[in-house]
Design a protein around this motif. Sequence first.
Motif, PDB file in Angstrom:
ATOM      1  N   SER A 273      33.095  41.018  39.198  1.00  0.00           N
ATOM      2  CA  SER A 273      34.346  40.910  39.547  1.00  0.00           C
ATOM      3  C   SER A 273      35.309  41.472  38.706  1.00  0.00           C
ATOM      4  O   SER A 273      35.580  42.802  38.810  1.00  0.00           O
ATOM      5  CB  SER A 273      34.988  39.574  39.501  1.00  0.00           C
ATOM      6  OG  SER A 273      36.267  39.289  40.027  1.00  0.00           O
ATOM      7  N   TRP A 274      35.308  41.099  37.302  1.00  0.00           N
ATOM      8  CA  TRP A 274      36.234  41.942  36.241  1.00  0.00           C
ATOM      9  C   TRP A 274      35.593  43.341  36.210  1.00  0.00           C
ATOM     10  O   TRP A 274      36.380  44.264  36.120  1.00  0.00           O
ATOM     11  CB  TRP A 274      36.432  41.045  35.126  1.00  0.00           C
ATOM     12  CG  TRP A 274      37.142  41.665  34.039  1.00  0.00           C
ATOM     13  CD1 TRP A 274      38.506  41.044  33.908  1.00  0.00           C
ATOM     14  CD2 TRP A 274      37.195  42.743  33.053  1.00  0.00           C
ATOM     15  NE1 TRP A 274      39.285  42.018  33.044  1.00  0.00           N
ATOM     16  CE2 TRP A 274      38.080  42.860  32.530  1.00  0.00           C
ATOM     17  CE3 TRP A 274      35.891  43.282  32.674  1.00  0.00           C
ATOM     18  CZ2 TRP A 274      38.295  43.873  31.422  1.00  0.00           C
ATOM     19  CZ3 TRP A 274      35.875  44.372  31.609  1.00  0.00           C
ATOM     20  CH2 TRP A 274      37.172  44.504  30.888  1.00  0.00           C
TER      21      TRP A 274
ATOM     22  N   SER B 250      28.340  28.209  40.898  1.00  0.00           N
ATOM     23  CA  SER B 250      29.021  29.574  40.640  1.00  0.00           C
ATOM     24  C   SER B 250      30.340  29.837  41.405  1.00  0.00           C
ATOM     25  O   SER B 250      30.518  29.420  42.276  1.00  0.00           O
ATOM     26  CB  SER B 250      27.961  30.578  40.570  1.00  0.00           C
ATOM     27  OG  SER B 250      27.979  31.093  42.116  1.00  0.00           O
ATOM     28  N   THR B 251      31.065  30.469  40.393  1.00  0.00           N
ATOM     29  CA  THR B 251      32.414  30.920  40.995  1.00  0.00           C
ATOM     30  C   THR B 251      32.482  31.722  42.085  1.00  0.00           C
ATOM     31  O   THR B 251      32.988  31.696  43.065  1.00  0.00           O
ATOM     32  CB  THR B 251      33.131  31.564  39.719  1.00  0.00           C
ATOM     33  OG1 THR B 251      33.606  30.646  38.672  1.00  0.00           O
ATOM     34  CG2 THR B 251      34.676  31.771  40.237  1.00  0.00           C
ATOM     35  N   GLN B 252      31.431  32.875  42.239  1.00  0.00           N
ATOM     36  CA  GLN B 252      31.463  33.661  43.286  1.00  0.00           C
ATOM     37  C   GLN B 252      30.860  32.803  44.650  1.00  0.00           C
ATOM     38  O   GLN B 252      31.493  33.130  45.547  1.00  0.00           O
ATOM     39  CB  GLN B 252      30.370  34.708  42.736  1.00  0.00           C
ATOM     40  CG  GLN B 252      28.866  34.319  42.255  1.00  0.00           C
ATOM     41  CD  GLN B 252      28.897  34.090  40.822  1.00  0.00           C
ATOM     42  OE1 GLN B 252      29.859  33.841  40.264  1.00  0.00           O
ATOM     43  NE2 GLN B 252      27.840  34.021  40.070  1.00  0.00           N
ATOM     44  N   MET B 253      29.967  31.781  44.284  1.00  0.00           N
ATOM     45  CA  MET B 253      29.811  31.118  45.402  1.00  0.00           C
ATOM     46  C   MET B 253      30.779  30.268  46.098  1.00  0.00           C
ATOM     47  O   MET B 253      30.889  30.255  47.230  1.00  0.00           O
ATOM     48  CB  MET B 253      28.384  30.258  45.286  1.00  0.00           C
ATOM     49  CG  MET B 253      27.923  29.014  46.119  1.00  0.00           C
ATOM     50  SD  MET B 253      27.252  30.312  47.613  1.00  0.00           S
ATOM     51  CE  MET B 253      25.812  30.506  47.217  1.00  0.00           C
ATOM     52  N   ALA B 254      31.464  29.665  45.181  1.00  0.00           N
ATOM     53  CA  ALA B 254      32.675  28.813  45.462  1.00  0.00           C
ATOM     54  C   ALA B 254      33.637  29.765  46.215  1.00  0.00           C
ATOM     55  O   ALA B 254      34.123  29.142  47.322  1.00  0.00           O
ATOM     56  CB  ALA B 254      33.214  28.075  44.288  1.00  0.00           C
TER      57      ALA B 254
ATOM     58  N   PRO C  46      41.855  35.945  34.563  1.00  0.00           N
ATOM     59  CA  PRO C  46      41.698  37.027  35.272  1.00  0.00           C
ATOM     60  C   PRO C  46      40.201  37.198  35.597  1.00  0.00           C
ATOM     61  O   PRO C  46      40.232  38.249  36.505  1.00  0.00           O
ATOM     62  CB  PRO C  46      42.247  38.044  34.378  1.00  0.00           C
ATOM     63  CG  PRO C  46      41.677  37.527  33.201  1.00  0.00           C
ATOM     64  CD  PRO C  46      41.687  36.139  33.091  1.00  0.00           C
ATOM     65  N   VAL C  47      39.185  36.673  35.339  1.00  0.00           N
ATOM     66  CA  VAL C  47      37.823  37.283  35.714  1.00  0.00           C
ATOM     67  C   VAL C  47      37.386  37.565  37.079  1.00  0.00           C
ATOM     68  O   VAL C  47      36.875  38.102  37.551  1.00  0.00           O
ATOM     69  CB  VAL C  47      36.797  36.549  34.905  1.00  0.00           C
ATOM     70  CG1 VAL C  47      36.535  34.985  35.476  1.00  0.00           C
ATOM     71  CG2 VAL C  47      35.530  37.276  34.634  1.00  0.00           C
ATOM     72  N   SER C  48      37.959  36.354  38.017  1.00  0.00           N
ATOM     73  CA  SER C  48      37.761  36.297  39.332  1.00  0.00           C
ATOM     74  C   SER C  48      38.861  36.878  40.228  1.00  0.00           C
ATOM     75  O   SER C  48      38.733  36.855  41.467  1.00  0.00           O
ATOM     76  CB  SER C  48      37.376  34.771  39.593  1.00  0.00           C
ATOM     77  OG  SER C  48      38.675  34.213  39.740  1.00  0.00           O
ATOM     78  N   ASP C  49      39.780  37.696  39.523  1.00  0.00           N
ATOM     79  CA  ASP C  49      40.908  38.326  40.242  1.00  0.00           C
ATOM     80  C   ASP C  49      40.250  38.897  41.532  1.00  0.00           C
ATOM     81  O   ASP C  49      40.840  39.375  42.661  1.00  0.00           O
ATOM     82  CB  ASP C  49      41.968  39.018  39.482  1.00  0.00           C
ATOM     83  CG  ASP C  49      42.758  37.848  38.885  1.00  0.00           C
ATOM     84  OD1 ASP C  49      42.672  36.615  39.185  1.00  0.00           O
ATOM     85  OD2 ASP C  49      43.554  38.461  37.932  1.00  0.00           O
ATOM     86  N   PHE C  50      39.446  40.051  41.093  1.00  0.00           N
ATOM     87  CA  PHE C  50      38.802  41.149  41.941  1.00  0.00           C
ATOM     88  C   PHE C  50      38.275  40.440  43.260  1.00  0.00           C
ATOM     89  O   PHE C  50      38.145  40.967  44.487  1.00  0.00           O
ATOM     90  CB  PHE C  50      38.128  42.146  41.271  1.00  0.00           C
ATOM     91  CG  PHE C  50      37.490  43.136  42.197  1.00  0.00           C
ATOM     92  CD1 PHE C  50      38.070  44.161  42.809  1.00  0.00           C
ATOM     93  CD2 PHE C  50      35.890  42.950  42.302  1.00  0.00           C
ATOM     94  CE1 PHE C  50      37.692  45.092  43.698  1.00  0.00           C
ATOM     95  CE2 PHE C  50      35.542  44.050  43.247  1.00  0.00           C
ATOM     96  CZ  PHE C  50      36.400  44.984  43.851  1.00  0.00           C
ATOM     97  N   LEU C  51      37.414  39.373  42.898  1.00  0.00           N
ATOM     98  CA  LEU C  51      36.465  38.882  43.918  1.00  0.00           C
ATOM     99  C   LEU C  51      37.586  38.102  45.095  1.00  0.00           C
ATOM    100  O   LEU C  51      37.569  38.077  46.073  1.00  0.00           O
ATOM    101  CB  LEU C  51      35.580  37.785  43.241  1.00  0.00           C
ATOM    102  CG  LEU C  51      34.300  38.338  43.165  1.00  0.00           C
ATOM    103  CD1 LEU C  51      33.500  37.152  42.271  1.00  0.00           C
ATOM    104  CD2 LEU C  51      33.383  38.982  44.303  1.00  0.00           C
ATOM    105  N   GLN C  52      38.496  37.160  44.155  1.00  0.00           N
ATOM    106  CA  GLN C  52      39.400  36.528  45.018  1.00  0.00           C
ATOM    107  C   GLN C  52      40.016  37.477  46.107  1.00  0.00           C
ATOM    108  O   GLN C  52      40.250  37.200  47.244  1.00  0.00           O
ATOM    109  CB  GLN C  52      40.608  36.009  44.152  1.00  0.00           C
ATOM    110  CG  GLN C  52      41.547  35.154  44.861  1.00  0.00           C
ATOM    111  CD  GLN C  52      42.764  34.903  43.920  1.00  0.00           C
ATOM    112  OE1 GLN C  52      42.719  34.373  42.979  1.00  0.00           O
ATOM    113  NE2 GLN C  52      43.780  34.797  44.697  1.00  0.00           N
ATOM    114  N   GLY C  53      40.705  38.784  45.748  1.00  0.00           N
ATOM    115  CA  GLY C  53      41.374  39.906  46.509  1.00  0.00           C
ATOM    116  C   GLY C  53      40.655  40.087  47.504  1.00  0.00           C
ATOM    117  O   GLY C  53      40.865  40.510  48.526  1.00  0.00           O
TER     118      GLY C  53
END
Length: 296
Positions: free
Chosen positions: A108-109, A218-222, A238-245
């Motif tokens: 992500s980041w 994991s965050t990515q799985m969630a 901010p670490v998951s911002d890109f994945l979230q978007g």
Amino acid sequence: MPMSRIPSLNWIRAFDAAGQHESFARAAAALNVSPAALSKQIAALETHLGARLFDRGPHSVTLTAAGRAFLPVVRESLMALEGSALSLFGTRQNRPVILRAPFVFNASWLASHLQDFRADNPDVRLHIVSGAAQEETPDEADVIEISFARVPPPDAMMLFGERITPVARAEIADRIGTPGDLISETLIEIGFHRTGWQTLLAREGLDFRLARAIHTESTQMALSLASGGAGIALARRPVSDFLQGSLGLVPCLEDCDLAGTQSFYLEDPFRKRSEPAQKTCDWIIARAAAEVTGGA
């Protein structure tokens, strides 16, 4: 009956050199072996293949038809092998930099900044591995470690912390008007994080035990489960911002976030490193600092 594997790569190298030089003597000199040793290696290869590769004259050798057909195959294979070795291990002057970090940091980041990194550092050959990967590294000076921890590792520099925010698909987020509405939805919890749904809901006077929950690792799985409509996940900014978007997830409530108790750290930032590794460290530090202060 299928042919067995060629027992020695030296046989192949001997044939390749002799085919290019059309001389056993010159090929032997190029490989730093004796002409007799090279001749034996080629003879062993011919016996293994069951075909004569050279016509031998008193003072020269020439490729047979079988040898001419085989040579470009051998040449291409050896070049591919050498190219792969260079890509993986580099030269002494240009080893790859190994960045070992938690998966969500890399996926992500780093993913959101990688194009800029390559534009700023075109000469750095970066190998990216997750923190869980255990692999041999030829030179520790070329390894950069990013860790995620509550207690700072010795001699580490904090890059950034995290803020926990409920996110979901837009149609689910639209149903959330107050923190109390979260209890009526499926909440996706990550098992090993110290700050999660229980902490966030307790701050709002709510009991996580009353909610339906899916537990994952994991965050990515969630976030992926939330993107599929399974429920509400906790983004970690901010670490998951890109994945979230990229997964199309939106915040469920404004001002419903919480500072986490763990942070991302660059380990041993002032250790002497190779020049490419030092460039990479400096770039990560600068980009993380700019993001924390709102400059990126």
